[in-house]
Motif scaffolding. Structure first.
Motif, PDB file in Angstrom:
ATOM      1  N   LYS A   1       1.468   9.077  -1.984  1.00  0.00           N
ATOM      2  CA  LYS A   1       0.988   9.890  -0.857  1.00  0.00           C
ATOM      3  C   LYS A   1       2.107   9.966   0.171  1.00  0.00           C
ATOM      4  O   LYS A   1       2.568   8.926   0.665  1.00  0.00           O
ATOM      5  CB  LYS A   1      -0.248   9.262  -0.217  1.00  0.00           C
TER       6      LYS A   1
ATOM      7  N   ASP B   1       0.809  -1.220   0.000  1.00  0.00           N
ATOM      8  CA  ASP B   1       0.000   0.000   0.000  1.00  0.00           C
ATOM      9  C   ASP B   1       0.846   1.276   0.000  1.00  0.00           C
ATOM     10  O   ASP B   1       0.933   1.983  -1.000  1.00  0.00           O
ATOM     11  CB  ASP B   1      -0.961  -0.036   1.203  1.00  0.00           C
TER      12      ASP B   1
ATOM     13  N   ARG C   1      -9.913   6.427  -6.234  1.00  0.00           N
ATOM     14  CA  ARG C   1      -8.884   6.121  -5.218  1.00  0.00           C
ATOM     15  C   ARG C   1      -9.480   6.027  -3.813  1.00  0.00           C
ATOM     16  O   ARG C   1      -8.925   5.370  -2.934  1.00  0.00           O
ATOM     17  CB  ARG C   1      -7.763   7.174  -5.293  1.00  0.00           C
TER      18      ARG C   1
ATOM     19  N   LEU D   1      -9.852   2.846  -1.751  1.00  0.00           N
ATOM     20  CA  LEU D   1      -8.791   2.322  -0.876  1.00  0.00           C
ATOM     21  C   LEU D   1      -9.069   2.631   0.590  1.00  0.00           C
ATOM     22  O   LEU D   1      -8.373   2.151   1.474  1.00  0.00           O
ATOM     23  CB  LEU D   1      -7.431   2.896  -1.286  1.00  0.00           C
TER      24      LEU D   1
ATOM     25  N   LYS E   1      -3.469  -1.352  -6.847  1.00  0.00           N
ATOM     26  CA  LYS E   1      -3.176   0.038  -6.481  1.00  0.00           C
ATOM     27  C   LYS E   1      -2.723   0.827  -7.700  1.00  0.00           C
ATOM     28  O   LYS E   1      -3.131   1.974  -7.900  1.00  0.00           O
ATOM     29  CB  LYS E   1      -2.131   0.111  -5.362  1.00  0.00           C
TER      30      LYS E   1
HETATM   31  N1  GLY Z   1      -3.648   4.220   1.131  1.00  0.00           N
HETATM   32  C1  GLY Z   1      -4.616   5.031   0.498  1.00  0.00           C
HETATM   33  C2  GLY Z   1      -4.174   5.651  -0.770  1.00  0.00           C
HETATM   34  O1  GLY Z   1      -3.048   5.500  -1.182  1.00  0.00           O
HETATM   35  O2  GLY Z   1      -4.937   6.330  -1.396  1.00  0.00           O
END
Ligand code: GLY
Ligand code: NAD
Length: 344
Positions: A142, A136, A231, A234, A217
């Motif tokens: 992020k 993740d 997104r 997630l 992802k």
């Molecule tokens: N872990 C959440 C994101 O990367 O959006």
């Protein structure tokens, strides 16, 4: 070795395979990095893997420096960020040099933020050593530090140049940390990968499971790099999960809280006829199998105010991730009246 392309604004590869920490120098040379490297790690990871990574980099001609943080979420703050930036400047890194995150999500988020702002942006490579970071936090760009007011409240979107996921370090993870990563793995299954859930009910190859999660992802980030729509999937289980973490003063770790959050929202959807009982049954089977809790230590009503304070709320409306069936969730913005009714 598996390779996954992340088609973000800045495209890059995630490589997944045993031994990648030992060959990280050659991998970084392979994407034309050169010069000085600042390895950022923590005091649990440093004695285990810093030497391996440093030697690999030195053998490939890099000048290597390292900075070690105290482990844990308490280090993900501006004080530690500034110490790292000052040390990076002291070591003379310039815009063509590279920051390398060697560790879990705490190291990755803080090092990524430093890479985003040091000299307005330097190269950045992620070497995740926890399952959670591999599936993740190391992918998707992020980066953040926490503020007194809450988690991840200051940060930037800043994609890495390369992510190398080596499953070998998972062998030294404490059981609870491995389980925290499994909560995020289970999340990917429920939001979009029914086959992954089948795999998790048998014995599995870590490399394959990590690759499936990273592929999910990567697909999501390619469609919605800046978290305006898809997104948000997630965040399945995270609205209730973040409230549990905050109410516990962060004594309950993220993965455990997310597991409880996924169960709670799924129970609510089953009760309201939005999702079949079978989905909840599979979730309970998997959370039990991987040693994750399913019961909130707090009544739901005590979590509501924490949910409104989460950075994902707008006013008191919250976009929830609602399970509709196994492997399929939908985003729904609910008013406070609607979400309190759903969760009560
Ligand atoms: N872990 C959440 C994101 O990367 O959006
Ligand atoms: P962490 O970085 O605190 O690592 C957990 C613990 O495991 C630490 O004590 C660490 O020292 C230790 N550790 C790490 N690798 C080890 C190894 N191989 N062997 C032995 N011990 C090891 O926590 P985490 O669970 O990796 O990450 C949680 C953080 O990630 C949170 O700050 C969360 O906000 C963030 N996060 C970010 C994103 C993102 O998209 N950026 C996504 C999810 C979570």
């Amino acid at each position: 070795m598996k390779r996954i392309d992340v088609r973000a604004g800045k495209p890059y590869q995630v490589k997944i395979g045993r031994g990648l920490l030992r060959s990280c120098g050659a991998e970084m040379q392979g994407i034309n990095l050169y010069g000085k490297i600042m390895i950022v790690t923590d005091d649990n990871v440093a004695p285990l893997y810093l030497q391996t990574v440093s030697e690999s980099l030195k053998n490939c001609g890099f000048s290597v420096y390292s900075h070690t943080l105290p482990h844990g979420e308490n280090s993900k703050n501006f004080d530690e960020l500034v110490k790292l930036l000052n040390f990076t400047a002291h070591c003379g890194l310039t815009r063509s040099d590279t920051l390398v995150a060697l560790g879990g999500g705490v190291v990755g988020d803080l090092c990524g933020f430093a890479a985003a702002i040091y000299m307005r942006g330097v190269h950045f490579v992620q070497l995740p050593t926890t399952l959670l970071a591999a599936v993740d936090s190391s992918v998707g760009g992020k980066t953040a530090v926490d503020l007194t007011a809450g988690k991840n409240l200051a940060g930037a979107f800043y994609q890495p140049d390369l992510v190398l996921c080596d499953p070998e370090p998972f062998a030294t993870l404490p059981g609870e940390e491995y389980a925290n990563g499994m909560a995020e793995v289970i999340k990917y299954g429920f939001i979009r990968d029914k086959e992954l859930l089948e795999l998790l009910q048998q014995s599995f190859e870590e490399e394959e499971v990590v690759a499936r999660c990273v592929q999910s992802k990567a697909d999501i980030v390619a469609n919605d790099e800046f978290d305006r729509g898809e997104r948000m999937l997630l965040n399945f289980g995270h609205t209730v999960g973040h409230a549990i973490e905050a109410k516990s003063g962060y004594a309950i770790p993220h993965g455990q809280a997310v597991a409880i959050g996924m169960v709670k929202i799924t129970q609510a959807c089953v009760k309201n006829g939005l999702c079949p009982q079978e989905t909840l049954d599979i979730m309970l089977k998997l959370t039990e199998r991987y040693g994750l809790p399913t019961e909130s230590p707090y009544p739901m009503s005590e979590l509501f105010d924490y949910m409104v304070n989460d950075k994902k709320s707008s006013g008191d409306a919250i976009t929830f991730v609602l399970p509709r069936e196994t492997g399929n969730c939908e985003l729904k913005k609910l008013t406070r009246t609607e979400w309190t009714a759903l969760l009560s």
